[in-house]
Design a protein around this motif. Structure first.
Motif, mmCIF file in Angstrom:
data_model
loop_
_atom_site.group_PDB
_atom_site.id
_atom_site.type_symbol
_atom_site.label_atom_id
_atom_site.label_comp_id
_atom_site.label_asym_id
_atom_site.label_seq_id
_atom_site.Cartn_x
_atom_site.Cartn_y
_atom_site.Cartn_z
ATOM 1 N N ASN A 1 0.827 -1.229 0.000
ATOM 2 C CA ASN A 1 0.000 0.000 0.000
ATOM 3 C C ASN A 1 0.852 1.265 0.000
ATOM 4 O O ASN A 1 0.670 2.164 0.838
ATOM 5 C CB ASN A 1 -0.963 0.012 1.199
ATOM 6 C CG ASN A 1 -1.919 -1.152 1.187
ATOM 7 O OD1 ASN A 1 -2.301 -1.636 0.122
ATOM 8 N ND2 ASN A 1 -2.303 -1.639 2.375
ATOM 9 N N ASP A 2 1.816 1.304 -0.929
ATOM 10 C CA ASP A 2 2.704 2.470 -1.086
ATOM 11 C C ASP A 2 3.416 2.831 0.208
ATOM 12 O O ASP A 2 3.604 4.013 0.543
ATOM 13 C CB ASP A 2 1.901 3.683 -1.591
ATOM 14 C CG ASP A 2 1.363 3.474 -2.988
ATOM 15 O OD1 ASP A 2 2.072 2.825 -3.787
ATOM 16 O OD2 ASP A 2 0.255 3.946 -3.277
ATOM 17 N N GLY A 3 3.827 1.812 0.949
ATOM 18 C CA GLY A 3 4.601 2.057 2.168
ATOM 19 C C GLY A 3 3.766 2.356 3.398
ATOM 20 O O GLY A 3 4.321 2.669 4.456
ATOM 21 N N GLN A 4 2.439 2.209 3.266
ATOM 22 C CA GLN A 4 1.570 2.440 4.416
ATOM 23 C C GLN A 4 1.587 1.250 5.378
ATOM 24 O O GLN A 4 1.187 1.360 6.528
ATOM 25 C CB GLN A 4 0.126 2.691 3.952
ATOM 26 C CG GLN A 4 -0.049 3.933 3.102
ATOM 27 C CD GLN A 4 0.399 5.199 3.837
ATOM 28 O OE1 GLN A 4 -0.044 5.461 4.957
ATOM 29 N NE2 GLN A 4 1.283 5.957 3.218
ATOM 30 N N ASP A 5 2.032 0.132 4.898
ATOM 31 C CA ASP A 5 2.113 -1.069 5.719
ATOM 32 C C ASP A 5 3.259 -1.922 5.194
ATOM 33 O O ASP A 5 3.754 -1.727 4.082
ATOM 34 C CB ASP A 5 0.784 -1.833 5.653
ATOM 35 C CG ASP A 5 0.692 -2.910 6.736
ATOM 36 O OD1 ASP A 5 1.600 -2.976 7.591
ATOM 37 O OD2 ASP A 5 -0.273 -3.685 6.702
ATOM 38 N N PHE A 6 3.701 -2.887 6.000
ATOM 39 C CA PHE A 6 4.779 -3.789 5.613
ATOM 40 C C PHE A 6 4.414 -5.211 6.004
ATOM 41 O O PHE A 6 3.753 -5.437 7.019
ATOM 42 C CB PHE A 6 6.097 -3.383 6.285
ATOM 43 C CG PHE A 6 6.643 -2.079 5.803
ATOM 44 C CD1 PHE A 6 7.578 -2.043 4.784
ATOM 45 C CD2 PHE A 6 6.198 -0.874 6.347
ATOM 46 C CE1 PHE A 6 8.083 -0.831 4.326
ATOM 47 C CE2 PHE A 6 6.691 0.335 5.895
ATOM 48 C CZ PHE A 6 7.630 0.347 4.877
ATOM 49 N N VAL A 7 4.851 -6.173 5.167
ATOM 50 C CA VAL A 7 4.566 -7.579 5.416
ATOM 51 C C VAL A 7 5.865 -8.300 5.752
ATOM 52 O O VAL A 7 6.898 -8.061 5.123
ATOM 53 C CB VAL A 7 3.916 -8.221 4.164
ATOM 54 C CG1 VAL A 7 3.768 -9.722 4.344
ATOM 55 C CG2 VAL A 7 2.566 -7.587 3.893
ATOM 56 N N PHE A 8 5.820 -9.178 6.742
ATOM 57 C CA PHE A 8 6.995 -9.953 7.119
ATOM 58 C C PHE A 8 7.371 -10.924 6.001
ATOM 59 O O PHE A 8 6.540 -11.710 5.536
ATOM 60 C CB PHE A 8 6.723 -10.767 8.395
ATOM 61 C CG PHE A 8 6.894 -10.003 9.674
ATOM 62 C CD1 PHE A 8 8.150 -9.881 10.260
ATOM 63 C CD2 PHE A 8 5.801 -9.409 10.293
ATOM 64 C CE1 PHE A 8 8.302 -9.180 11.449
ATOM 65 C CE2 PHE A 8 5.950 -8.708 11.479
ATOM 66 C CZ PHE A 8 7.201 -8.584 12.059
ATOM 67 N N VAL A 9 8.634 -10.866 5.563
ATOM 68 C CA VAL A 9 9.177 -11.822 4.606
ATOM 69 C C VAL A 9 10.008 -12.866 5.351
ATOM 70 O O VAL A 9 9.976 -14.048 5.042
ATOM 71 C CB VAL A 9 10.039 -11.121 3.532
ATOM 72 C CG1 VAL A 9 10.723 -12.139 2.619
ATOM 73 C CG2 VAL A 9 9.196 -10.151 2.718
ATOM 74 N N ASN A 10 10.731 -12.405 6.368
ATOM 75 C CA ASN A 10 11.549 -13.316 7.183
ATOM 76 C C ASN A 10 11.928 -12.626 8.494
ATOM 77 O O ASN A 10 11.869 -11.392 8.594
ATOM 78 C CB ASN A 10 12.815 -13.734 6.428
ATOM 79 C CG ASN A 10 13.353 -15.077 6.886
ATOM 80 O OD1 ASN A 10 12.884 -15.644 7.880
ATOM 81 N ND2 ASN A 10 14.326 -15.603 6.171
ATOM 82 N N ILE A 11 12.321 -13.420 9.449
ATOM 83 C CA ILE A 11 12.805 -12.900 10.721
ATOM 84 C C ILE A 11 13.774 -13.930 11.284
ATOM 85 O O ILE A 11 13.549 -15.144 11.168
ATOM 86 C CB ILE A 11 11.638 -12.619 11.708
ATOM 87 C CG1 ILE A 11 12.163 -11.943 12.986
ATOM 88 C CG2 ILE A 11 10.854 -13.887 12.035
ATOM 89 C CD1 ILE A 11 11.054 -11.399 13.878
ATOM 90 N N ASN A 12 14.890 -13.473 11.864
ATOM 91 C CA ASN A 12 15.897 -14.427 12.340
ATOM 92 C C ASN A 12 15.616 -14.868 13.785
ATOM 93 O O ASN A 12 14.650 -14.405 14.416
ATOM 94 C CB ASN A 12 17.304 -13.855 12.180
ATOM 95 C CG ASN A 12 17.584 -12.675 13.091
ATOM 96 O OD1 ASN A 12 16.688 -12.184 13.788
ATOM 97 N ND2 ASN A 12 18.820 -12.211 13.104
ATOM 98 N N LYS A 13 16.464 -15.774 14.254
ATOM 99 C CA LYS A 13 16.265 -16.330 15.598
ATOM 100 C C LYS A 13 16.286 -15.249 16.662
ATOM 101 O O LYS A 13 15.451 -15.242 17.574
ATOM 102 C CB LYS A 13 17.349 -17.368 15.890
ATOM 103 C CG LYS A 13 17.236 -18.634 15.075
ATOM 104 C CD LYS A 13 18.396 -19.572 15.388
ATOM 105 C CE LYS A 13 18.341 -20.824 14.519
ATOM 106 N NZ LYS A 13 19.513 -21.714 14.767
ATOM 107 N N ALA A 14 17.264 -14.350 16.556
ATOM 108 C CA ALA A 14 17.368 -13.268 17.552
ATOM 109 C C ALA A 14 16.128 -12.382 17.489
ATOM 110 O O ALA A 14 15.643 -11.902 18.521
ATOM 111 C CB ALA A 14 18.641 -12.451 17.298
ATOM 112 N N GLY A 15 15.594 -12.165 16.280
ATOM 113 C CA GLY A 15 14.384 -11.363 16.127
ATOM 114 C C GLY A 15 13.175 -12.033 16.760
ATOM 115 O O GLY A 15 12.325 -11.372 17.376
#
Length: 230
Positions: free
Chosen positions: A187-201
């Motif tokens: 949505n033109d930077g109005q929201d973001f979707v998780f693609v990946n996250i590491n163990k520490a995250g």
């Protein structure tokens, strides 16, 4: 009167003869022009064939004998044209690839056009990866199999480097002590979707990777809107 008729008949015959001569001369000019155009076309094809950046082999589908090849074919195989023209296409491939390569050859022989990956065996014994495009052509009554072989050594090396870099990145991403997440804008930077996250995250955010990937940041952490991050 009889003499006049004879002269008129002679003139008419002479006119017909001249017309026929003119017609033959025209046909001769057309023939020479056509012959010249064919010769020029043949020369252009031969130049294209000989100096093509890819190796080109022409083979008899019935006997599998190589009946023509270009300069790049000699360079790729390390074998002279004279030697190649005494060989079957089988000899182009290393033993471990030969059965599969001949399977490709049979498919093309019955009219299929293919683009496949294979190996060429050079005179020195080196295995060279190639991409093969092949098909049947019929110049006249005779069917010929033409195969274009492109050396893919550089492409494969680049792919291996890319895979190595990707693996290194994945290992660094997974094992770094800092929490890292990868997002995709929506949505033109109005929201973001998780693609990946590491163990520490995962540990820092108290979430599980499988629970957040593909989900909106606002959906996972609705409170971030109230603190002005969106």
């Amino acid at each position: 009167m009889r003499q006049e008729n004879s002269q008129e008949a002679f003139a008419a015959e002479r006119k017909k003869l001249q017309a026929r001569i003119d017609e033959l001369e025209k046909l001769d000019r057309i023939h020479k022009q056509t012959e010249g155009m064919l010769k020029e076309s043949e020369q252009r094809f031969r130049l294209f064939f000989e100096y093509n950046k890819d190796a080109i082999f022409v083979a008899d589908p019935a006997t599998r004998m190589i009946i023509d090849c270009n300069l790049k074919a000699e360079e790729l195989t390390g074998r002279s044209k004279g030697e190649l023209l005494k060989s079957q296409v089988d000899s182009l491939h290393p033993p471990e690839c030969r059965e599969e390569a001949m399977g490709f050859f049979k498919r093309v022989s019955v009219g299929e056009e293919i683009i496949v990956e294979s190996m060429i065996l050079s005179q020195s014994g080196r295995r060279i990866p190639v991409s093969i495009t092949a098909g049947i052509v019929k110049p006249g009554d005779r069917a010929l199999l033409i195969g274009t072989f492109r050396d893919t050594t550089e492409r494969r090396q680049n792919e291996e480097l890319l895979m190595g870099s990707k693996k290194q990145f994945e290992e660094l991403f997974e094992n770094i002590g800092t929490g890292v997440a990868i997002y995709q804008a929506r949505n033109d930077g109005q929201d973001f979707v998780f693609v990946n996250i590491n163990k520490a995250g995962e540990k820092l955010s108290k979430v599980k990777r499988e629970d957040v990937i593909g989900k909106s940041v606002l959906e996972v952490f609705p409170a971030i809107k109230s603190i002005g991050l969106f």
